[in-house]
Scaffold this motif. Structure first.
Motif, PDB file in Angstrom:
ATOM      1  N   LEU A  52      -0.177  -1.544  -5.864  1.00 48.39           N
ATOM      2  CA  LEU A  52       0.628  -0.336  -5.609  1.00 48.39           C
ATOM      3  C   LEU A  52      -0.208   0.734  -4.909  1.00 48.39           C
ATOM      4  O   LEU A  52       0.238   1.330  -3.917  1.00 48.39           O
ATOM      5  CB  LEU A  52       1.179   0.227  -6.919  1.00 48.39           C
ATOM      6  CG  LEU A  52       2.318  -0.551  -7.580  1.00 48.39           C
ATOM      7  CD1 LEU A  52       2.722   0.121  -8.892  1.00 48.39           C
ATOM      8  CD2 LEU A  52       3.528  -0.661  -6.646  1.00 48.39           C
ATOM      9  N   ASP A  87       0.681  -6.166   6.622  1.00 50.78           N
ATOM     10  CA  ASP A  87       0.370  -5.679   5.273  1.00 50.78           C
ATOM     11  C   ASP A  87       1.469  -4.698   4.892  1.00 50.78           C
ATOM     12  O   ASP A  87       1.713  -3.717   5.592  1.00 50.78           O
ATOM     13  CB  ASP A  87      -0.973  -4.942   5.269  1.00 50.78           C
ATOM     14  CG  ASP A  87      -2.153  -5.884   5.331  1.00 50.78           C
ATOM     15  OD1 ASP A  87      -1.962  -7.073   5.629  1.00 50.78           O
ATOM     16  OD2 ASP A  87      -3.287  -5.421   5.082  1.00 50.78           O
ATOM     17  N   THR A  88       2.083  -4.937   3.752  1.00 57.67           N
ATOM     18  CA  THR A  88       3.167  -4.041   3.335  1.00 57.67           C
ATOM     19  C   THR A  88       3.344  -4.120   1.832  1.00 57.67           C
ATOM     20  O   THR A  88       3.019  -5.132   1.205  1.00 57.67           O
ATOM     21  CB  THR A  88       4.490  -4.412   4.033  1.00 57.67           C
ATOM     22  OG1 THR A  88       5.451  -3.368   3.810  1.00 57.67           O
ATOM     23  CG2 THR A  88       5.067  -5.728   3.546  1.00 57.67           C
ATOM     24  N   THR A  89       3.869  -3.038   1.288  1.00 54.33           N
ATOM     25  CA  THR A  89       4.390  -3.106  -0.062  1.00 54.33           C
ATOM     26  C   THR A  89       5.904  -3.270   0.054  1.00 54.33           C
ATOM     27  O   THR A  89       6.435  -3.445   1.155  1.00 54.33           O
ATOM     28  CB  THR A  89       3.984  -1.839  -0.863  1.00 54.33           C
ATOM     29  OG1 THR A  89       4.286  -2.058  -2.235  1.00 54.33           O
ATOM     30  CG2 THR A  89       4.693  -0.598  -0.337  1.00 54.33           C
ATOM     31  N   TYR A  90       6.615  -3.234  -1.067  1.00 52.28           N
ATOM     32  CA  TYR A  90       8.072  -3.391  -1.006  1.00 52.28           C
ATOM     33  C   TYR A  90       8.673  -2.277  -0.139  1.00 52.28           C
ATOM     34  O   TYR A  90       8.348  -1.101  -0.314  1.00 52.28           O
ATOM     35  CB  TYR A  90       8.682  -3.343  -2.413  1.00 52.28           C
ATOM     36  CG  TYR A  90      10.180  -3.390  -2.343  1.00 52.28           C
ATOM     37  CD1 TYR A  90      10.833  -4.602  -2.118  1.00 52.28           C
ATOM     38  CD2 TYR A  90      10.939  -2.220  -2.416  1.00 52.28           C
ATOM     39  CE1 TYR A  90      12.212  -4.648  -1.986  1.00 52.28           C
ATOM     40  CE2 TYR A  90      12.315  -2.261  -2.299  1.00 52.28           C
ATOM     41  CZ  TYR A  90      12.935  -3.475  -2.080  1.00 52.28           C
ATOM     42  OH  TYR A  90      14.293  -3.518  -1.937  1.00 52.28           O
ATOM     43  N   SER A  91       9.561  -2.670   0.760  1.00 52.78           N
ATOM     44  CA  SER A  91      10.185  -1.692   1.648  1.00 52.78           C
ATOM     45  C   SER A  91      11.628  -2.116   1.893  1.00 52.78           C
ATOM     46  O   SER A  91      11.867  -3.155   2.505  1.00 52.78           O
ATOM     47  CB  SER A  91       9.418  -1.655   2.980  1.00 52.78           C
ATOM     48  OG  SER A  91      10.265  -1.222   4.019  1.00 52.78           O
ATOM     49  N   SER A 107      -2.838   0.435  -3.053  1.00 51.52           N
ATOM     50  CA  SER A 107      -3.244   0.088  -1.680  1.00 51.52           C
ATOM     51  C   SER A 107      -2.044  -0.361  -0.848  1.00 51.52           C
ATOM     52  O   SER A 107      -2.220  -0.868   0.257  1.00 51.52           O
ATOM     53  CB  SER A 107      -4.337  -0.991  -1.710  1.00 51.52           C
ATOM     54  OG  SER A 107      -3.905  -2.128  -2.410  1.00 51.52           O
ATOM     55  N   ARG A 108      -0.826  -0.179  -1.388  1.00 53.09           N
ATOM     56  CA  ARG A 108       0.416  -0.493  -0.664  1.00 53.09           C
ATOM     57  C   ARG A 108       0.462  -1.952  -0.189  1.00 53.09           C
ATOM     58  O   ARG A 108       0.650  -2.226   0.985  1.00 53.09           O
ATOM     59  CB  ARG A 108       0.617   0.427   0.532  1.00 53.09           C
ATOM     60  CG  ARG A 108       0.735   1.875   0.182  1.00 53.09           C
ATOM     61  CD  ARG A 108       2.174   2.216  -0.247  1.00 53.09           C
ATOM     62  NE  ARG A 108       2.496   3.608   0.013  1.00 53.09           N
ATOM     63  CZ  ARG A 108       2.074   4.634  -0.716  1.00 53.09           C
ATOM     64  NH1 ARG A 108       1.290   4.421  -1.759  1.00 53.09           N
ATOM     65  NH2 ARG A 108       2.446   5.850  -0.410  1.00 53.09           N
ATOM     66  N   HIS A 109       0.263  -2.839  -1.171  1.00 54.61           N
ATOM     67  CA  HIS A 109       0.412  -4.269  -0.920  1.00 54.61           C
ATOM     68  C   HIS A 109       1.492  -4.817  -1.844  1.00 54.61           C
ATOM     69  O   HIS A 109       2.113  -4.078  -2.612  1.00 54.61           O
ATOM     70  CB  HIS A 109      -0.920  -4.993  -1.202  1.00 54.61           C
ATOM     71  CG  HIS A 109      -1.911  -4.883  -0.091  1.00 54.61           C
ATOM     72  ND1 HIS A 109      -1.787  -5.572   1.087  1.00 54.61           N
ATOM     73  CD2 HIS A 109      -3.078  -4.181   0.002  1.00 54.61           C
ATOM     74  CE1 HIS A 109      -2.829  -5.300   1.872  1.00 54.61           C
ATOM     75  NE2 HIS A 109      -3.617  -4.442   1.249  1.00 54.61           N
ATOM     76  N   LEU A 113       5.490  -0.824   5.236  1.00 54.89           N
ATOM     77  CA  LEU A 113       5.049   0.320   4.421  1.00 54.89           C
ATOM     78  C   LEU A 113       3.680   0.002   3.831  1.00 54.89           C
ATOM     79  O   LEU A 113       3.560  -0.765   2.872  1.00 54.89           O
ATOM     80  CB  LEU A 113       6.083   0.562   3.317  1.00 54.89           C
ATOM     81  CG  LEU A 113       5.950   1.823   2.473  1.00 54.89           C
ATOM     82  CD1 LEU A 113       5.877   3.068   3.334  1.00 54.89           C
ATOM     83  CD2 LEU A 113       7.110   1.906   1.491  1.00 54.89           C
ATOM     84  N   HIS A 114       2.645   0.579   4.445  1.00 55.83           N
ATOM     85  CA  HIS A 114       1.282   0.299   4.004  1.00 55.83           C
ATOM     86  C   HIS A 114       0.543   1.624   3.818  1.00 55.83           C
ATOM     87  O   HIS A 114       1.128   2.697   4.017  1.00 55.83           O
ATOM     88  CB  HIS A 114       0.615  -0.607   5.059  1.00 55.83           C
ATOM     89  CG  HIS A 114      -0.667  -1.225   4.619  1.00 55.83           C
ATOM     90  ND1 HIS A 114      -0.889  -1.708   3.347  1.00 55.83           N
ATOM     91  CD2 HIS A 114      -1.833  -1.463   5.296  1.00 55.83           C
ATOM     92  CE1 HIS A 114      -2.112  -2.194   3.261  1.00 55.83           C
ATOM     93  NE2 HIS A 114      -2.714  -2.055   4.429  1.00 55.83           N
ATOM     94  N   SER A 115      -0.742   1.563   3.480  1.00 58.49           N
ATOM     95  CA  SER A 115      -1.499   2.792   3.228  1.00 58.49           C
ATOM     96  C   SER A 115      -1.839   3.538   4.515  1.00 58.49           C
ATOM     97  O   SER A 115      -2.304   4.683   4.479  1.00 58.49           O
ATOM     98  CB  SER A 115      -2.785   2.463   2.462  1.00 58.49           C
ATOM     99  OG  SER A 115      -3.503   1.453   3.148  1.00 58.49           O
TER     100      SER A 115
END
Ligand SMILES: Nc1ncnc2c1ncn2[C@@H]1O[C@@H]2COP(=O)(O)O[C@H]2[C@H]1O
Length: 255
Positions: free
Chosen positions: A195, A160-164, A197-199, A138-140
């Motif tokens: 948050l 590259d990911t945020t929490y998923s 930039s979805r990191h 889950l990224h931008s």
């Protein structure tokens, strides 16, 4: 399988800060950032497969350059594997004759220097006795993680990911996970930017790790230049069950 870290920095800034690229065995790249520029011409010519997590520049910068450098030397095209959205972006915005020539039509469309192969989340790609499976991230921009399997163990690279939660579930479904490379681009002071930039930031990494089953070795990647010590100290202070170390450029992981 043997994974060499050609670059794992979240940005440039000197010879120790190459952007993301991993050399898997001698013939496969996982992402294609500026770290690829340190390979010799013969090493570049041996690359048959490039697996891309997403279209951001720090992960694709060397794709146009490698194709131009070794296309004539090779008897077969280099294959770029990515989800369809990412391939569309590469075609429209990179290999469009403006930013770079369309090497899927050079020297001609029947025998090009570059091929693009669409892949699907959850569908394994087999290359001899090795396999690579895209996992949800889950990224931008549209993005995947990858699970690499050499037959004697697995390695997951988050990209590259945020929490998923979907990525957590997919990682926990890996039956023989030995290594987890997970990003933490920003320190907790830049949680808002992480948050936006979805990191991930250290607090989020710790929460993520506490949901991972088993005992993989955890390696932290994609830290923005100059933030390494701070990010690693914050991850240690967050006290996740799994210990994490900073991934190093030049490091080799065998699994
Ligand atoms: N609002 C924003 N959204 C996305 N990226 C941003 C933003 N502001 C700054 N950036 C930077 O742009 C970079 C693009 O690549 P990354 O996702 O690695 O990291 C991102 C951030 O460092």
């Amino acid at each position: 399988m043997r994974l060499k870290v050609l670059g794992c920095s979240g940005g440039i800034g000197g010879p120790e800060a190459r952007t993301t690229a991993f050399l898997a065995d001698d013939d496969m790249l996982i992402d294609c950032g500026t770290g690829v520029g340190d390979l010799a011409l013969e090493e570049l010519a041996a690359i048959d497969h490039i697996f891309v997590t997403h279209s951001h520049m720090d992960h694709i910068a060397a794709i146009p350059l490698i194709v131009d450098a070794v296309g004539e030397m090779r008897g077969a095209p280099i294959t770029v594997y990515a989800i369809p959205e990412v391939l569309r972006i590469l075609r429209a915005h990179v290999f469009n004759w403006l930013i770079w020539p369309d090497f899927t039509a050079i020297p001609d469309r029947r025998r090009p220097f570059l091929r693009m192969q669409p892949i699907k989340v959850g569908e394994e790609i087999r290359l001899g006795d090795r396999s690579i499976t895209p996992l949800p991230a889950l990224h931008s921009v549209p993005a995947v993680a990858y699970c690499l399997d050499g037959g004697t163990g697995q390695l997951v690279y988050s990209g590259d990911t945020t929490y998923s939660p979907e990525l957590v579930t997919a990682i926990n479904a890996c039956r023989d996970l030995r290594h987890l490379i997970i990003e933490s681009a920003f320190p907790d002071e830049q949680h808002g930017l992480a948050l936006a930039s979805r990191h991930l930031s250290p607090t989020m990494v710790a929460a993520f790790l506490d949901e991972i089953a088993g005992n993989p070795q955890v390696h932290i990647s994609h830290i923005k230049p100059g933030q390494g010590e701070r990010v690693m100290a914050q991850i240690a202070a967050a006290g996740a069950r799994l210990h994490a170390s900073a991934l190093r450029q030049g490091q080799v992981i065998e699994f």
